[in-house]
Write a protein that holds these residues in place. Structure first.
Motif, PDB file in Angstrom:
ATOM      1  N   ASP A 162       1.186  -1.216   0.457  1.00  0.00           N
ATOM      2  CA  ASP A 162      -0.311  -0.294   0.106  1.00  0.00           C
ATOM      3  C   ASP A 162       1.250   0.843   0.206  1.00  0.00           C
ATOM      4  OD1 ASP A 162      -2.353  -1.307   0.065  1.00  0.00           O
ATOM      5  OD2 ASP A 162      -2.880  -1.648   1.971  1.00  0.00           O
ATOM      6  N   ALA A 163       2.394   0.790   0.451  1.00  0.00           N
ATOM      7  CA  ALA A 163       3.079   2.532   0.774  1.00  0.00           C
ATOM      8  C   ALA A 163       3.596   2.634  -0.964  1.00  0.00           C
ATOM      9  CB  ALA A 163       4.559   1.536   1.260  1.00  0.00           C
ATOM     10  N   PHE A 164       3.103   2.173  -2.522  1.00  0.00           N
ATOM     11  CA  PHE A 164       3.598   2.368  -2.880  1.00  0.00           C
ATOM     12  C   PHE A 164       2.521   3.115  -4.044  1.00  0.00           C
ATOM     13  CE2 PHE A 164       6.250  -1.523  -3.364  1.00  0.00           C
ATOM     14  CZ  PHE A 164       7.080  -1.356  -2.689  1.00  0.00           C
ATOM     15  N   ILE A 165       1.344   3.086  -3.325  1.00  0.00           N
ATOM     16  CA  ILE A 165      -0.147   3.712  -4.250  1.00  0.00           C
ATOM     17  C   ILE A 165       0.106   4.770  -3.534  1.00  0.00           C
ATOM     18  CG2 ILE A 165      -2.079   3.536  -4.690  1.00  0.00           C
ATOM     19  CD1 ILE A 165      -2.147   0.941  -3.711  1.00  0.00           C
ATOM     20  N   PRO A 166       0.120   5.759  -4.270  1.00  0.00           N
ATOM     21  CA  PRO A 166       0.171   7.534  -4.744  1.00  0.00           C
ATOM     22  C   PRO A 166      -0.968   8.117  -3.398  1.00  0.00           C
ATOM     23  CG  PRO A 166       0.664   7.038  -6.711  1.00  0.00           C
ATOM     24  CD  PRO A 166       0.070   6.242  -5.609  1.00  0.00           C
ATOM     25  N   LYS A 167      -1.394   8.485  -2.265  1.00  0.00           N
ATOM     26  CA  LYS A 167      -2.528   8.982  -1.775  1.00  0.00           C
ATOM     27  C   LYS A 167      -2.543  10.074  -1.372  1.00  0.00           C
ATOM     28  CE  LYS A 167      -3.996   4.475  -1.020  1.00  0.00           C
ATOM     29  NZ  LYS A 167      -4.236   3.584   0.015  1.00  0.00           N
ATOM     30  N   GLU A 168      -3.501  10.985  -0.712  1.00  0.00           N
ATOM     31  CA  GLU A 168      -3.476  12.394  -0.271  1.00  0.00           C
ATOM     32  C   GLU A 168      -2.553  12.163   1.134  1.00  0.00           C
ATOM     33  OE1 GLU A 168      -6.771  14.158   0.783  1.00  0.00           O
ATOM     34  OE2 GLU A 168      -7.671  14.174  -1.504  1.00  0.00           O
ATOM     35  N   GLU A 169      -3.136  10.992   2.078  1.00  0.00           N
ATOM     36  CA  GLU A 169      -2.426  10.343   3.257  1.00  0.00           C
ATOM     37  C   GLU A 169      -0.680   9.972   3.271  1.00  0.00           C
ATOM     38  OE1 GLU A 169      -4.791   7.750   2.776  1.00  0.00           O
ATOM     39  OE2 GLU A 169      -5.196   9.003   2.219  1.00  0.00           O
ATOM     40  N   ASN A 170      -0.556   9.934   1.730  1.00  0.00           N
ATOM     41  CA  ASN A 170       0.629   8.514   1.366  1.00  0.00           C
ATOM     42  C   ASN A 170       1.531   9.795   0.511  1.00  0.00           C
ATOM     43  OD1 ASN A 170       3.018   7.302   1.323  1.00  0.00           O
ATOM     44  ND2 ASN A 170       1.964   5.447  -0.567  1.00  0.00           N
ATOM     45  N   THR A 171       2.255  10.452   1.387  1.00  0.00           N
ATOM     46  CA  THR A 171       3.280  11.635   0.368  1.00  0.00           C
ATOM     47  C   THR A 171       4.567  10.915  -0.032  1.00  0.00           C
ATOM     48  OG1 THR A 171       3.634  12.445   1.935  1.00  0.00           O
ATOM     49  CG2 THR A 171       1.699  12.787   1.213  1.00  0.00           C
ATOM     50  N   HIS A 172       5.025   9.621  -0.043  1.00  0.00           N
ATOM     51  CA  HIS A 172       6.419   8.581   0.546  1.00  0.00           C
ATOM     52  C   HIS A 172       5.703   8.044  -1.260  1.00  0.00           C
ATOM     53  CE1 HIS A 172       7.163  11.480   3.728  1.00  0.00           C
ATOM     54  NE2 HIS A 172       6.141  10.976   3.963  1.00  0.00           N
ATOM     55  N   ALA A 173       5.204   7.531  -1.358  1.00  0.00           N
ATOM     56  CA  ALA A 173       4.590   6.212  -2.334  1.00  0.00           C
ATOM     57  C   ALA A 173       6.545   6.652  -3.362  1.00  0.00           C
ATOM     58  CB  ALA A 173       4.178   6.856  -3.037  1.00  0.00           C
ATOM     59  N   GLU A 174       7.035   7.464  -3.666  1.00  0.00           N
ATOM     60  CA  GLU A 174       8.299   7.224  -4.804  1.00  0.00           C
ATOM     61  C   GLU A 174       8.832   7.174  -4.291  1.00  0.00           C
ATOM     62  OE1 GLU A 174       8.750  10.041  -7.662  1.00  0.00           O
ATOM     63  OE2 GLU A 174       6.808  10.333  -8.354  1.00  0.00           O
ATOM     64  N   LEU A 175       9.239   7.592  -2.601  1.00  0.00           N
ATOM     65  CA  LEU A 175      10.075   7.225  -2.294  1.00  0.00           C
ATOM     66  C   LEU A 175      10.111   6.022  -1.000  1.00  0.00           C
ATOM     67  CD1 LEU A 175      12.964   7.965   0.252  1.00  0.00           C
ATOM     68  CD2 LEU A 175      11.107   9.487   1.584  1.00  0.00           C
ATOM     69  N   ASN A 176       9.613   5.520  -1.107  1.00  0.00           N
ATOM     70  CA  ASN A 176       9.670   3.819  -0.779  1.00  0.00           C
ATOM     71  C   ASN A 176       9.792   2.741  -1.279  1.00  0.00           C
ATOM     72  OD1 ASN A 176       8.125   4.809   1.574  1.00  0.00           O
ATOM     73  ND2 ASN A 176       6.025   4.489   1.383  1.00  0.00           N
ATOM     74  N   GLN A 177       9.057   2.707  -3.267  1.00  0.00           N
ATOM     75  CA  GLN A 177       9.357   2.348  -4.263  1.00  0.00           C
ATOM     76  C   GLN A 177      10.998   2.614  -4.338  1.00  0.00           C
ATOM     77  OE1 GLN A 177       7.604   3.248  -7.188  1.00  0.00           O
ATOM     78  NE2 GLN A 177       5.539   2.855  -6.198  1.00  0.00           N
ATOM     79  N   SER A 178      12.076   3.381  -3.935  1.00  0.00           N
ATOM     80  CA  SER A 178      13.145   3.383  -4.193  1.00  0.00           C
ATOM     81  C   SER A 178      14.069   2.790  -2.932  1.00  0.00           C
ATOM     82  CB  SER A 178      13.569   5.283  -4.987  1.00  0.00           C
ATOM     83  OG  SER A 178      15.528   5.335  -4.252  1.00  0.00           O
ATOM     84  N   LEU A 179      13.569   2.868  -1.858  1.00  0.00           N
ATOM     85  CA  LEU A 179      13.732   2.461  -0.182  1.00  0.00           C
ATOM     86  C   LEU A 179      13.950   0.839  -1.342  1.00  0.00           C
ATOM     87  CD1 LEU A 179      12.791   4.812   2.432  1.00  0.00           C
ATOM     88  CD2 LEU A 179      14.745   4.575   1.473  1.00  0.00           C
ATOM     89  N   LEU A 180      12.414   0.430  -1.757  1.00  0.00           N
ATOM     90  CA  LEU A 180      12.608  -1.470  -1.567  1.00  0.00           C
ATOM     91  C   LEU A 180      13.187  -2.299  -2.490  1.00  0.00           C
ATOM     92  CD1 LEU A 180      11.071  -3.982  -1.914  1.00  0.00           C
ATOM     93  CD2 LEU A 180       9.179  -3.440  -3.174  1.00  0.00           C
ATOM     94  N   GLN A 181      13.676  -0.356  -4.176  1.00  0.00           N
ATOM     95  CA  GLN A 181      14.496  -0.860  -5.134  1.00  0.00           C
ATOM     96  C   GLN A 181      16.142  -1.565  -4.587  1.00  0.00           C
ATOM     97  OE1 GLN A 181      14.246   1.415  -8.725  1.00  0.00           O
ATOM     98  NE2 GLN A 181      15.270  -0.361 -10.102  1.00  0.00           N
ATOM     99  N   THR A 182      16.450  -0.434  -3.574  1.00  0.00           N
ATOM    100  CA  THR A 182      17.936  -0.463  -3.348  1.00  0.00           C
ATOM    101  C   THR A 182      18.022  -1.552  -2.280  1.00  0.00           C
ATOM    102  OG1 THR A 182      18.373   2.389  -3.173  1.00  0.00           O
ATOM    103  CG2 THR A 182      19.637   0.509  -1.493  1.00  0.00           C
ATOM    104  N   ALA A 183      16.803  -1.815  -1.762  1.00  0.00           N
ATOM    105  CA  ALA A 183      16.836  -3.055  -0.563  1.00  0.00           C
ATOM    106  C   ALA A 183      17.147  -4.210  -1.377  1.00  0.00           C
ATOM    107  CB  ALA A 183      15.748  -3.111   0.144  1.00  0.00           C
ATOM    108  N   LEU A 184      16.321  -4.263  -2.613  1.00  0.00           N
ATOM    109  CA  LEU A 184      16.002  -5.422  -3.058  1.00  0.00           C
ATOM    110  C   LEU A 184      17.536  -5.423  -3.925  1.00  0.00           C
ATOM    111  CD1 LEU A 184      13.000  -5.026  -4.649  1.00  0.00           C
ATOM    112  CD2 LEU A 184      13.655  -7.455  -3.594  1.00  0.00           C
TER     113      LEU A 184
END
Length: 435
Positions: free
Chosen positions: A215-237
């Motif tokens: 859910d952290a990847f889906i852009p929403k009003e309450e989730n302003t860090h979707a792109e950052l979360n995707q970047s963090l995951l890609q780095t971790a992978l």
């Protein structure tokens, strides 16, 4: 075609060549010969990457073991076995009818544990065994020891496993017999190698797709860090892949990640389908929850479909990792005890039930597994939590879902003690409203 490198002593090449003719249509053999033991390690290290497997004689294997060389590809060795030894021994006994074994020496005791030489001797006799360290002067020292024993009169016949010294023994007037692996024994080793390589190739050719969502990847009003979360995951992978030396293609999609790898890599990642170390590592390093579905198939399209279904089931059941194998079996890795669930194509009744109740088939199978294990369909949230390895909170959510579908009925509340909240028990019947 399978490519096999063969490491063999220069004088023993003729022992292996007959095998090549029998395997012409099944594999390609390339021979590497050595005259000194110091040549064996460089031959192996400089060439193994160009082959699917390596086969060598027993001495070469012993040399590499002593040098602490770790085999990176299927690597096998051949040597005379009991069948070869006693067959040769019979030949020797016919050739030397008056042979006194107290005057016979053997030089291969340190290179095979299969042969009980003491059986050839009387109780009061001592076998003449030659024990030498594996050094670059091995052949010279071995030859010298055989000659010394013969010239001292202690030995009348030398039995050796090393063809490199046979001619020189003869030149020195030493009677000698050679015991080596037969063509039959060598062929058996090559057959074993071919089967292993084919199995390895088959395993590595099976495609695996992993679908990672959050859910952290889906852009929403309450989730302003979707792109950052995707970047963090890609780095971790990428870090996980690099640390474990894995071949993983990581592709970022709109709101999920796709991992392309092989079944060999998946077996490593999941410790042979026991525990998903990738999802554990990601969950430990990231602040948001993830769902990972793995699909295994012979081609990328089928693997992708299975990965999608596995991820969908993982989201529905709120579990972190789920596999759908090549034969359609579900494997849930979230439980304390690995749970294998039936194949979808083998359970048409459950599939109809799933569609009728609008409940995931995996969901139904998990509850049925608990009912079968406890031998009752009257369950509490604690029962489900214990057997599925989930929290009481998740278990209550499951029971509430079943109750809302008319599958679970609250039958009574039981007080474990005089104080405290009562324990709820539900009677579960998936066929109640399936008429």
């Amino acid at each position: 075609m399978i490519r096999i490198g063969v490491i063999v002593a220069h004088n023993s090449l003729q022992d292996v060549l007959p095998v090549k003719e029998k395997l012409t249509e099944r594999c390609e053999l390339t021979f590497f010969t050595y005259k000194k033991l110091s040549e064996i390690k460089p031959i192996y290290l400089e060439n193994y990457l160009f082959f699917d497997a390596i086969v060598m004689n027993g001495l070469a294997h012993l040399v590499l073991q002593n040098a602490n060389v770790h085999y990176q590809i299927p690597t096998h060795f051949y040597m005379a076995n009991e069948r070869d030894f006693y067959k040769k021994l019979f030949h020797i006994s016919r050739k030397y009818p008056n042979l006194d074994f107290s005057k016979v020496t053997f030089d291969f005791s340190g290179y095979t544990d299969l042969i009980k030489l003491e059986e050839l001797y009387a109780k009061d006799e001592e076998a003449h065994m030659i024990h030498l360290d594996i050094t670059d002067h091995f052949y010279e020292e071995l030859l010298e020891r055989h000659i010394e024993l013969n010239h001292s009169g202690k030995v009348e016949l030398s039995i050796t496993a090393f063809s490199n010294i046979l001619d020189k023994l003869s030149e020195q007037g030493v009677q000698a017999e050679l015991i080596t692996a037969s063509s039959e024994t060598i062929l058996e080793i090559f057959e074993k190698v071919i089967i292993e390589v084919r199995h390895k190739q088959l395993t590595e050719s099976i495609m695996v797709i992993g679908k990672l969502t959050s859910d952290a990847f889906i852009p929403k009003e309450e989730n302003t860090h979707a792109e950052l979360n995707q970047s963090l995951l890609q780095t971790a992978l990428l870090e996980y892949s690099k640390k474990n030396h894995l071949t993983m293609i990581i592709q970022k999609q709109s709101v999920h990640f796709e991992i392309i790898t092989s079944q060999k890599e998946l077996l490593f990642i999941t410790n042979n389908f026991a525990k998903d170390t990738l999802i554990d590592t990601l969950s430990g390093n990231l602040s948001f929850s993830l769902h990972l579905g793995w699909g295994v198939a012979q081609n990328i399209d089928d693997a992708r479909k299975k990965a999608h279904n596995a991820n969908h089931e993982a989201q529905q059941q709120d579990i972190s990792s789920l596999i759908i194998t090549e034969d359609g079996q579900f494997i849930c890795l979230d439980t304390t005890e690995k749970v294998f669930l039936q194949k979808m194509e083998d359970t048409p009744e459950l599939q109809r039930l799933s569609e009728k109740l609008d409940i995931s088939m995996l969901f139904i199978q998990k509850i049925l597994a608990v009912i079968e294990k406890t031998n009752t369909n009257e369950l509490s949230s604690a029962d489900i939590a214990q057997h599925l390895g989930i929290t009481i909170r998740s278990s209550n959510r499951i029971l509430n879902e079943l109750e809302s579908k008319g599958v679970a009925e609250l039958i009574y509340k039981k007080h474990e003690k005089l104080r405290g909240r009562p324990k709820k028990f539900y009677k579960i019947n998936f066929h109640k409203n399936n008429s």
